[in-house]
Design a protein around this motif. Structure first.
Motif, PDB file in Angstrom:
ATOM      1  N   ASP A 190       0.813  -1.218   0.000  1.00 41.88           N
ATOM      2  CA  ASP A 190       0.000   0.000   0.000  1.00 41.88           C
ATOM      3  C   ASP A 190       0.849   1.272   0.000  1.00 41.88           C
ATOM      4  OD1 ASP A 190      -2.409  -1.420  -0.070  1.00 41.88           O
ATOM      5  OD2 ASP A 190      -2.450  -1.570   2.117  1.00 41.88           O
ATOM      6  N   LEU A 191       2.151   1.141  -0.203  1.00 44.31           N
ATOM      7  CA  LEU A 191       3.022   2.318  -0.329  1.00 44.31           C
ATOM      8  C   LEU A 191       3.565   2.313  -1.750  1.00 44.31           C
ATOM      9  CD1 LEU A 191       4.794   2.109   3.161  1.00 44.31           C
ATOM     10  CD2 LEU A 191       2.948   3.656   2.485  1.00 44.31           C
ATOM     11  N   MET A 192       4.857   2.521  -1.925  1.00 46.07           N
ATOM     12  CA  MET A 192       5.442   2.552  -3.262  1.00 46.07           C
ATOM     13  C   MET A 192       6.078   1.216  -3.607  1.00 46.07           C
ATOM     14  SD  MET A 192       7.092   6.361  -3.415  1.00 46.07           S
ATOM     15  CE  MET A 192       6.780   6.650  -5.154  1.00 46.07           C
ATOM     16  N   ALA A 193       6.110   0.914  -4.903  1.00 48.31           N
ATOM     17  CA  ALA A 193       6.698  -0.333  -5.385  1.00 48.31           C
ATOM     18  C   ALA A 193       8.225  -0.227  -5.448  1.00 48.31           C
ATOM     19  CB  ALA A 193       6.137  -0.646  -6.776  1.00 48.31           C
ATOM     20  N   CYS A 194       8.870  -1.343  -5.725  1.00 49.37           N
ATOM     21  CA  CYS A 194      10.337  -1.418  -5.790  1.00 49.37           C
ATOM     22  C   CYS A 194      10.924  -0.426  -6.797  1.00 49.37           C
ATOM     23  CB  CYS A 194      10.779  -2.821  -6.194  1.00 49.37           C
ATOM     24  SG  CYS A 194      10.203  -4.126  -5.115  1.00 49.37           S
ATOM     25  N   SER A 195      10.353  -0.395  -7.985  1.00 45.45           N
ATOM     26  CA  SER A 195      10.884   0.478  -9.037  1.00 45.45           C
ATOM     27  C   SER A 195      10.770   1.947  -8.634  1.00 45.45           C
ATOM     28  CB  SER A 195      10.154   0.232 -10.360  1.00 45.45           C
ATOM     29  OG  SER A 195       8.756   0.360 -10.177  1.00 45.45           O
ATOM     30  N   GLU A 196       9.613   2.330  -8.125  1.00 44.02           N
ATOM     31  CA  GLU A 196       9.411   3.706  -7.673  1.00 44.02           C
ATOM     32  C   GLU A 196      10.347   4.038  -6.518  1.00 44.02           C
ATOM     33  OE1 GLU A 196       4.611   4.142  -8.264  1.00 44.02           O
ATOM     34  OE2 GLU A 196       5.362   2.771  -6.719  1.00 44.02           O
ATOM     35  N   SER A 197      10.457   3.116  -5.578  1.00 49.67           N
ATOM     36  CA  SER A 197      11.271   3.347  -4.384  1.00 49.67           C
ATOM     37  C   SER A 197      12.754   3.481  -4.717  1.00 49.67           C
ATOM     38  CB  SER A 197      11.075   2.203  -3.394  1.00 49.67           C
ATOM     39  OG  SER A 197       9.739   2.149  -2.962  1.00 49.67           O
ATOM     40  N   THR A 198      13.246   2.671  -5.639  1.00 51.52           N
ATOM     41  CA  THR A 198      14.665   2.733  -6.013  1.00 51.52           C
ATOM     42  C   THR A 198      14.986   4.073  -6.650  1.00 51.52           C
ATOM     43  OG1 THR A 198      14.738   0.333  -6.316  1.00 51.52           O
ATOM     44  CG2 THR A 198      16.494   1.622  -7.344  1.00 51.52           C
ATOM     45  N   LEU A 199      14.170   4.489  -7.617  1.00 50.40           N
ATOM     46  CA  LEU A 199      14.438   5.773  -8.272  1.00 50.40           C
ATOM     47  C   LEU A 199      14.272   6.922  -7.281  1.00 50.40           C
ATOM     48  CD1 LEU A 199      15.340   7.112 -10.848  1.00 50.40           C
ATOM     49  CD2 LEU A 199      12.933   7.328 -11.510  1.00 50.40           C
ATOM     50  N   ARG A 200      13.262   6.850  -6.441  1.00 49.36           N
ATOM     51  CA  ARG A 200      13.059   7.913  -5.449  1.00 49.36           C
ATOM     52  C   ARG A 200      14.253   8.016  -4.499  1.00 49.36           C
ATOM     53  NH1 ARG A 200       7.922   9.063  -1.412  1.00 49.36           N
ATOM     54  NH2 ARG A 200       9.007  10.606  -0.149  1.00 49.36           N
TER      55      ARG A 200
ATOM     56  N   PRO B 277      13.462  15.564 -11.361  1.00 52.96           N
ATOM     57  CA  PRO B 277      12.369  16.018 -10.491  1.00 52.96           C
ATOM     58  C   PRO B 277      11.648  14.800  -9.919  1.00 52.96           C
ATOM     59  CG  PRO B 277      11.741  16.214 -12.787  1.00 52.96           C
ATOM     60  CD  PRO B 277      13.195  15.797 -12.774  1.00 52.96           C
ATOM     61  N   LYS B 278      11.048  14.967  -8.779  1.00 50.24           N
ATOM     62  CA  LYS B 278      10.317  13.867  -8.150  1.00 50.24           C
ATOM     63  C   LYS B 278       9.233  13.299  -9.078  1.00 50.24           C
ATOM     64  CE  LYS B 278       9.460  13.057  -3.313  1.00 50.24           C
ATOM     65  NZ  LYS B 278       8.935  13.564  -2.069  1.00 50.24           N
ATOM     66  N   GLU B 279       8.745  14.114  -9.991  1.00 54.65           N
ATOM     67  CA  GLU B 279       7.713  13.660 -10.920  1.00 54.65           C
ATOM     68  C   GLU B 279       8.213  12.538 -11.824  1.00 54.65           C
ATOM     69  OE1 GLU B 279       8.311  16.998 -10.357  1.00 54.65           O
ATOM     70  OE2 GLU B 279       6.541  17.158  -9.095  1.00 54.65           O
ATOM     71  N   ALA B 280       9.538  12.421 -11.968  1.00 54.12           N
ATOM     72  CA  ALA B 280      10.100  11.355 -12.802  1.00 54.12           C
ATOM     73  C   ALA B 280       9.775   9.980 -12.237  1.00 54.12           C
ATOM     74  CB  ALA B 280      11.608  11.533 -12.939  1.00 54.12           C
TER      75      ALA B 280
ATOM     76  N   LYS C 121       7.045   8.899 -11.497  1.00 60.64           N
ATOM     77  CA  LYS C 121       5.823   8.434 -12.159  1.00 60.64           C
ATOM     78  C   LYS C 121       6.120   7.439 -13.274  1.00 60.64           C
ATOM     79  CE  LYS C 121       3.164  12.699 -11.584  1.00 60.64           C
ATOM     80  NZ  LYS C 121       2.502  13.782 -12.344  1.00 60.64           N
ATOM     81  N   MET C 122       7.277   7.621 -13.939  1.00 59.69           N
ATOM     82  CA  MET C 122       7.637   6.714 -15.038  1.00 59.69           C
ATOM     83  C   MET C 122       7.810   5.283 -14.547  1.00 59.69           C
ATOM     84  SD  MET C 122      10.428   8.899 -17.226  1.00 59.69           S
ATOM     85  CE  MET C 122      11.613   8.863 -15.887  1.00 59.69           C
ATOM     86  N   MET C 123       8.108   5.115 -13.276  1.00 57.63           N
ATOM     87  CA  MET C 123       8.397   3.799 -12.736  1.00 57.63           C
ATOM     88  C   MET C 123       7.157   3.079 -12.205  1.00 57.63           C
ATOM     89  SD  MET C 123      11.429   3.965 -13.640  1.00 57.63           S
ATOM     90  CE  MET C 123      11.641   2.233 -13.325  1.00 57.63           C
ATOM     91  N   THR C 124       6.036   3.774 -12.103  1.00 57.83           N
ATOM     92  CA  THR C 124       4.846   3.170 -11.508  1.00 57.83           C
ATOM     93  C   THR C 124       4.422   1.899 -12.241  1.00 57.83           C
ATOM     94  OG1 THR C 124       4.122   5.311 -10.682  1.00 57.83           O
ATOM     95  CG2 THR C 124       2.438   3.592 -10.850  1.00 57.83           C
ATOM     96  N   GLY C 125       4.496   1.887 -13.537  1.00 56.95           N
ATOM     97  CA  GLY C 125       4.133   0.694 -14.312  1.00 56.95           C
ATOM     98  C   GLY C 125       5.243  -0.329 -14.407  1.00 56.95           C
ATOM     99  N   MET C 126       6.419  -0.006 -13.890  1.00 61.98           N
ATOM    100  CA  MET C 126       7.577  -0.884 -13.998  1.00 61.98           C
ATOM    101  C   MET C 126       7.817  -1.667 -12.714  1.00 61.98           C
ATOM    102  SD  MET C 126       8.752  -0.340 -17.047  1.00 61.98           S
ATOM    103  CE  MET C 126      10.450  -0.862 -17.028  1.00 61.98           C
ATOM    104  N   HIS C 127       6.782  -1.862 -11.935  1.00 63.49           N
ATOM    105  CA  HIS C 127       6.920  -2.601 -10.680  1.00 63.49           C
ATOM    106  C   HIS C 127       7.478  -3.988 -10.965  1.00 63.49           C
ATOM    107  CE1 HIS C 127       3.373  -5.074 -11.554  1.00 63.49           C
ATOM    108  NE2 HIS C 127       2.918  -3.981 -12.125  1.00 63.49           N
TER     109      HIS C 127
ATOM    110  N   GLY D  15      20.351   5.432 -16.925  1.00 65.91           N
ATOM    111  CA  GLY D  15      19.978   6.081 -18.184  1.00 65.91           C
ATOM    112  C   GLY D  15      19.731   7.569 -18.012  1.00 65.91           C
ATOM    113  N   ALA D  16      19.130   7.949 -16.896  1.00 62.19           N
ATOM    114  CA  ALA D  16      18.879   9.372 -16.649  1.00 62.19           C
ATOM    115  C   ALA D  16      20.187  10.146 -16.555  1.00 62.19           C
ATOM    116  CB  ALA D  16      18.063   9.553 -15.369  1.00 62.19           C
ATOM    117  N   LYS D  17      21.201   9.520 -16.000  1.00 63.66           N
ATOM    118  CA  LYS D  17      22.490  10.185 -15.806  1.00 63.66           C
ATOM    119  C   LYS D  17      23.326  10.205 -17.086  1.00 63.66           C
ATOM    120  CE  LYS D  17      25.730  11.781 -12.930  1.00 63.66           C
ATOM    121  NZ  LYS D  17      25.597  12.905 -12.059  1.00 63.66           N
ATOM    122  N   TYR D  18      23.376   9.084 -17.800  1.00 63.82           N
ATOM    123  CA  TYR D  18      24.302   8.971 -18.933  1.00 63.82           C
ATOM    124  C   TYR D  18      23.645   8.525 -20.237  1.00 63.82           C
ATOM    125  CZ  TYR D  18      28.083   9.490 -15.578  1.00 63.82           C
ATOM    126  OH  TYR D  18      28.932   9.978 -14.626  1.00 63.82           O
ATOM    127  N   GLY D  19      22.317   8.527 -20.272  1.00 63.00           N
ATOM    128  CA  GLY D  19      21.616   8.070 -21.466  1.00 63.00           C
ATOM    129  C   GLY D  19      21.700   9.065 -22.612  1.00 63.00           C
TER     130      GLY D  19
END
Length: 141
Positions: free
Chosen positions: A15-25, A36-39, A41-47, A67-71
């Motif tokens: 009931d909190l955040m998934a692994c993908s969201e939590s790792t990026l956060r 930005p924290k809004e990024a 959101k891209m991970m929500t479907g990548m659980h 990828g965000a750093k060196y993509g």
């Protein structure tokens, strides 16, 4: 009521955040990637698993941070560094846990099991720590 699974990742859990969201956060909050924290959101479907024997969500979040750093944003830009960093990360993760696949790591699609959530919080922390180390090493070259 939501339960904090691991105080080092207080936003991860049932009931909190998934692994993908939590790792990026976690990587954003640590300042490892400048997004930005809004990024998140891209991970929500990548659980983890996405119901299809997919990669662990922590792996997905970690690779997204690399990828965000060196993509690249265009086909004519070099992508060798990203591929090498991703390979280094995947190797470290597999060496530690035996797989990068969610189903292999947790043995079930039922993330609501509290014991699985404790294990998953460790995957999130290891993924974030490893990406942070890899990116810092790269910056210091």
């Amino acid at each position: 009521m939501s339960q904090i699974i691991n105080e080092k990742v207080p936003f991860f859990g049932d009931d909190l955040m998934a692994c993908s969201e939590s790792t990026l956060r976690l990587l954003i909050e640590r300042g490892v990637v400048d997004l930005p924290k809004e990024a998140i959101k891209m991970m929500t479907g990548m659980h983890g698993n996405m119901g299809r024997c997919a990669n662990c969500g922590a792996v997905n979040g970690a690779v997204a941070a690399i990828g965000a750093k060196y993509g690249r944003t265009d086909y004519n830009q070099d992508n060798k560094l990203v591929f090498q960093l991703v390979e280094d990360f995947l190797t470290a993760f597999e060496n530690k846990f035996g797989s990068v696949k969610c189903e292999c790591l947790i043995g079930s699609n039922d993330i609501s099991n509290i014991n699985q959530q404790y294990r998953c919080s460790e995957y999130v922390l290891f993924a974030a720590d490893t990406v942070e180390l890899l990116l810092k090493r790269q910056e210091n070259k």
